[in-house]
Design a protein around this motif. Structure first.
Motif, PDB file in Angstrom:
ATOM      1  N   ALA A 190       0.819  -1.221   0.000  1.00 38.03           N
ATOM      2  CA  ALA A 190       0.000   0.000   0.000  1.00 38.03           C
ATOM      3  C   ALA A 190       0.846   1.262   0.000  1.00 38.03           C
ATOM      4  CB  ALA A 190      -0.940  -0.014   1.206  1.00 38.03           C
ATOM      5  N   ASP A 191       1.978   1.226   0.716  1.00 39.85           N
ATOM      6  CA  ASP A 191       2.858   2.396   0.780  1.00 39.85           C
ATOM      7  C   ASP A 191       3.967   2.362  -0.259  1.00 39.85           C
ATOM      8  OD1 ASP A 191       1.499   3.587   2.836  1.00 39.85           O
ATOM      9  OD2 ASP A 191       2.847   2.886   4.419  1.00 39.85           O
ATOM     10  N   PHE A 192       4.070   1.293  -1.011  1.00 33.88           N
ATOM     11  CA  PHE A 192       5.164   1.186  -1.963  1.00 33.88           C
ATOM     12  C   PHE A 192       5.132   2.306  -2.991  1.00 33.88           C
ATOM     13  CE2 PHE A 192       6.253  -0.154  -6.303  1.00 33.88           C
ATOM     14  CZ  PHE A 192       7.628  -0.221  -6.159  1.00 33.88           C
ATOM     15  N   GLY A 193       3.958   2.537  -3.593  1.00 33.37           N
ATOM     16  CA  GLY A 193       3.851   3.493  -4.691  1.00 33.37           C
ATOM     17  C   GLY A 193       4.334   4.886  -4.356  1.00 33.37           C
ATOM     18  N   PRO A 194       3.681   5.564  -3.419  1.00 33.97           N
ATOM     19  CA  PRO A 194       4.030   6.985  -3.201  1.00 33.97           C
ATOM     20  C   PRO A 194       5.462   7.209  -2.749  1.00 33.97           C
ATOM     21  CG  PRO A 194       2.536   6.159  -1.492  1.00 33.97           C
ATOM     22  CD  PRO A 194       2.562   5.142  -2.575  1.00 33.97           C
ATOM     23  N   GLU A 220      -4.750  -8.613  -7.116  1.00 36.73           N
ATOM     24  CA  GLU A 220      -5.824  -9.058  -6.215  1.00 36.73           C
ATOM     25  C   GLU A 220      -5.949  -8.120  -5.016  1.00 36.73           C
ATOM     26  OE1 GLU A 220      -4.815 -13.042  -5.217  1.00 36.73           O
ATOM     27  OE2 GLU A 220      -5.269 -13.840  -7.205  1.00 36.73           O
ATOM     28  N   ALA A 221      -4.820  -7.641  -4.510  1.00 36.50           N
ATOM     29  CA  ALA A 221      -4.863  -6.718  -3.384  1.00 36.50           C
ATOM     30  C   ALA A 221      -5.586  -5.430  -3.768  1.00 36.50           C
ATOM     31  CB  ALA A 221      -3.449  -6.410  -2.901  1.00 36.50           C
ATOM     32  N   TYR A 222      -5.365  -4.955  -4.988  1.00 37.84           N
ATOM     33  CA  TYR A 222      -6.087  -3.770  -5.463  1.00 37.84           C
ATOM     34  C   TYR A 222      -7.574  -4.069  -5.590  1.00 37.84           C
ATOM     35  CZ  TYR A 222      -8.170  -0.673  -8.897  1.00 37.84           C
ATOM     36  OH  TYR A 222      -9.027   0.172  -9.565  1.00 37.84           O
ATOM     37  N   GLU A 223      -7.893  -5.189  -6.191  1.00 38.43           N
ATOM     38  CA  GLU A 223      -9.300  -5.526  -6.416  1.00 38.43           C
ATOM     39  C   GLU A 223     -10.046  -5.761  -5.102  1.00 38.43           C
ATOM     40  OE1 GLU A 223      -8.738  -7.663 -10.804  1.00 38.43           O
ATOM     41  OE2 GLU A 223      -8.815  -8.890  -8.980  1.00 38.43           O
ATOM     42  N   ASP A 224      -9.315  -6.195  -4.079  1.00 37.29           N
ATOM     43  CA  ASP A 224      -9.933  -6.423  -2.769  1.00 37.29           C
ATOM     44  C   ASP A 224      -9.920  -5.170  -1.894  1.00 37.29           C
ATOM     45  OD1 ASP A 224     -10.337  -9.053  -3.494  1.00 37.29           O
ATOM     46  OD2 ASP A 224      -8.575  -9.817  -2.438  1.00 37.29           O
ATOM     47  N   GLY A 225      -9.416  -4.068  -2.432  1.00 31.31           N
ATOM     48  CA  GLY A 225      -9.383  -2.827  -1.680  1.00 31.31           C
ATOM     49  C   GLY A 225      -8.280  -2.749  -0.642  1.00 31.31           C
ATOM     50  N   GLU A 226      -7.255  -3.605  -0.752  1.00 25.10           N
ATOM     51  CA  GLU A 226      -6.178  -3.636   0.238  1.00 25.10           C
ATOM     52  C   GLU A 226      -4.980  -2.767  -0.156  1.00 25.10           C
ATOM     53  OE1 GLU A 226      -5.249  -7.741   0.541  1.00 25.10           O
ATOM     54  OE2 GLU A 226      -7.167  -8.301   1.461  1.00 25.10           O
ATOM     55  N   ALA A 227      -4.921  -2.335  -1.408  1.00 23.67           N
ATOM     56  CA  ALA A 227      -3.811  -1.501  -1.863  1.00 23.67           C
ATOM     57  C   ALA A 227      -4.311  -0.577  -2.954  1.00 23.67           C
ATOM     58  CB  ALA A 227      -2.664  -2.366  -2.395  1.00 23.67           C
ATOM     59  N   PRO A 228      -3.850   0.672  -2.985  1.00 25.84           N
ATOM     60  CA  PRO A 228      -4.322   1.624  -3.993  1.00 25.84           C
ATOM     61  C   PRO A 228      -3.748   1.321  -5.374  1.00 25.84           C
ATOM     62  CG  PRO A 228      -2.602   2.620  -2.672  1.00 25.84           C
ATOM     63  CD  PRO A 228      -2.893   1.283  -2.046  1.00 25.84           C
ATOM     64  N   LEU A 229      -4.420   1.812  -6.376  1.00 27.57           N
ATOM     65  CA  LEU A 229      -4.022   1.532  -7.754  1.00 27.57           C
ATOM     66  C   LEU A 229      -2.629   2.068  -8.059  1.00 27.57           C
ATOM     67  CD1 LEU A 229      -4.683   0.420 -10.549  1.00 27.57           C
ATOM     68  CD2 LEU A 229      -5.885   2.565 -11.049  1.00 27.57           C
ATOM     69  N   ASN A 230      -2.287   3.248  -7.547  1.00 30.03           N
ATOM     70  CA  ASN A 230      -0.971   3.804  -7.879  1.00 30.03           C
ATOM     71  C   ASN A 230       0.162   2.912  -7.368  1.00 30.03           C
ATOM     72  OD1 ASN A 230      -1.859   4.892  -5.223  1.00 30.03           O
ATOM     73  ND2 ASN A 230       0.175   5.811  -5.204  1.00 30.03           N
ATOM     74  N   SER A 231      -0.004   2.283  -6.212  1.00 28.70           N
ATOM     75  CA  SER A 231       1.021   1.387  -5.692  1.00 28.70           C
ATOM     76  C   SER A 231       1.088   0.099  -6.498  1.00 28.70           C
ATOM     77  CB  SER A 231       0.754   1.060  -4.222  1.00 28.70           C
ATOM     78  OG  SER A 231       1.038   2.158  -3.390  1.00 28.70           O
TER      79      SER A 231
END
Length: 543
Positions: A245-249, A286-297
């Motif tokens: 989740a924090d990887f992207g930004p 899957e994490a994005y689709e399940d709402g666990e990680a944002p799309l940008n990450s």
């Protein structure tokens, strides 16, 4: 027939092992191969321990495994064909330039034959890439979009999920002062790993005296890399659950006390075959689709695995052997000893080099914008820095380091890099907390205590003007070059020469009196940096 698995092809459910489920398996542990470069002890421990654990897992599953610990591959192959004179080997197509011919020669000399099957640690075939690159141009963004369409990853029909192909504008942020990433994963190891680490320390201890190599690595931190498929899956779960989740930004940010930030640290497992690219990509999606990680990450991570990793492999395949010798800027400085010792007062360079010395790792922006950037503006011969990366990193193989270091880092060939990624202390300050704790002045180019990055940056632009001024992406930089008068250029050149003289003497340290005088100032700056302040603004990648 025997399936020959090499140390970086430990793939159980794909490739020759899956295609030949009942055949004998051969693994050759060649000690002389580990002496080709002064490899980091954690890299050797990783590869040898992973091979030995893989051997045991196959035997536990009922496979017949011949594991030969020998001095050379030739010795191991000779012993194999002496024991099995009518045998035929099947192995994975190697990535390293010329490796297929060397393997065929070794097997033939041992009296056998060898067949090759595709390397299934990658998603893009040679045929796919060659068709895509039929016009002779390499543009990573175009390739990445091509692979998104080919695989359907993060696609909705013919359009990218979310409406954008990338989210770079959201992925260059400075983490707030109170941000703390999850700790990287660690594992409980069995006796094999501990015994392997002790054997590596005993067998490969000592200096490396043949130039251009340096001496011993620092006493490494405790070993922490996955050596089995189970551990690699645990590492993947840890990343997706706690770090993605924090990887992207914050993927381009650097902090002195956070060596991994929120990076996946999955590259060792991918490059050994313990994980496959599609499974890590699908898990992130899957994490994005399940709402666990944002799309940008998620998109930023997919871009690294589906885009950059595949792109590097194919560029290497097509551009070798010329790429490894490429040096279009004519850089000829020897690799400074500080890359081996970390002996410099530059806070950023010292910390990143120490991280490599201690654990064989730093994340991608530290590799590009600290280590490679310093080599670029200093004028290091590309092949020398490439060898250092290859030896020092746990996840390094020749197909990985050569395009990343020679081309992307040092602008050695111009086959896909459209400009050199040269930067001054301004970039380091924007993307890290290093400057606040450094005795050098980030805002000074010349004079006592001026940051070496600054004079070297301008000196780089000056000495490469004939090659770079016409590059349309360098126009802004050269507009600043034109604003400097002869007196300022004389001071810049003198300072750059002074820095090189210091490096040639074994360090980039400040004069003793100056260092002592500014020790208190450095501690004050560190204290100031630790004082909470409003979150800083997003910023663009410094160029």
């Amino acid at each position: 027939m025997t399936v020959w698995l090499r140390g970086d092809h430990l793939v159980r459910h794909r490739g020759p092992l899956a295609r030949q489920p009942d055949e004998r398996v051969l693994l050759v542990e060649a000690e002389s191969f580990a002496r080709k470069l002064p490899y980091h002890p954690q890299k050797l421990t990783l590869v040898f321990a992973a091979m030995r654990r893989f051997r045991d897992e196959l035997r536990e599953a009922g496979r017949t495994v011949d594991y030969r610990r020998v001095d050379t591959f030739a010795e191991g192959l000779a012993a194999h064909f002496e024991a099995h004179p009518d045998d035929r080997l099947v192995t994975t197509e190697p990535q390293a330039d010329g490796a297929r011919e060397r393997i065929e020669s070794l097997v033939s000399a041992a009296g056998g034959e060898v067949a090759f099957v595709p390397d299934e640690r990658f998603l893009c075939s040679a045929e796919q890439f060659d068709e895509w690159a039929s016009d002779g141009r390499y543009r990573h963004e175009d390739f990445y979009r091509f692979m998104r369409r080919e695989t359907g990853y993060l696609m909705h029909g013919g359009d990218p999920v979310g409406g954008e192909w990338n989210y770079d504008d959201q992925n260059r942020e400075t983490p707030p002062d109170d941000w703390e990433p999850a700790d990287p994963p660690s594992f409980d190891y069995d006796d094999i790993v501990h015994e392997t680490a002790a054997w590596v320390e005993e067998t490969f201890a000592g200096g490396y005296e043949d130039p251009p190599y340096g001496g011993d690595w620092a006493d490494p931190e405790p070993f922490r890399w996955p050596v089995t498929r189970r551990q690699a899956v645990q590492a993947l779960d840890h990343f997706v659950t706690l770090r993605l989740a924090d990887f992207g930004p914050y993927q381009d940010a650097m902090r002195g006390e956070e060596w991994a930030m929120s990076h996946s640290v999955l590259s060792t497992s991918l490059n050994l075959g313990l994980l496959l690219p599609e499974e890590v990509i699908q898990r992130a999606i899957e994490a994005y689709e399940d709402g666990e990680a944002p799309l940008n990450s998620v998109e930023g991570f997919v871009r690294q695995v589906l885009g950059w990793r595949e792109f590097m492999r194919q560029v290497y395949r097509r551009e070798m052997p010329d790429l490894v010798r490429a040096n279009q800027l004519g850089a000829d400085e020897p690799l400074p000893e500080l890359y081996w010792t970390g002996d410099t007062d530059m806070a950023c360079l010292s910390d990143v080099v120490d991280g490599v010395r201690e654990r064989g790792y730093s994340h991608h922006i530290e590799r590009l914008m600290i280590l490679a950037n310093f080599g670029l503006v200093y004028g290091v011969e590309p092949a020398q820095l490439n060898r250092w990366f290859h030896a020092g990193y746990v996840d390094a193989f020749h197909w990985v380091t050569t395009p990343n270091v020679v081309e992307m880092g040092l602008y050695g060939a111009g086959v896909f890099a459209t400009k050199p990624y040269a930067a001054s202390a301004n970039y380091v300050d924007k993307m890290s907390d290093y400057c606040s704790g450094c005795p050098y002045y980030k805002t000074k180019t010349t004079g006592e205590g001026a940051c070496p990055f600054n004079a070297l940056y301008w000196d780089f632009l000056d000495r490469n003007e004939d090659s770079l001024r016409s590059n349309h992406r360098m126009g802004l930089m050269y507009s600043h070059v034109d604003n400097k008068d002869d007196e300022e250029w004389a001071k810049i050149r003198d300072r750059a020469n002074e820095i090189r003289n210091l490096a040639e003497q074994g360090s980039c340290e400040l004069p003793l009196v100056f260092a002592a005088t500014h020790l208190v100032a450095r501690e004050l700056r560190r204290a100031e940096a630790a004082t909470p302040r409003p979150a800083e603004r997003p910023h663009q990648r410094g160029e």
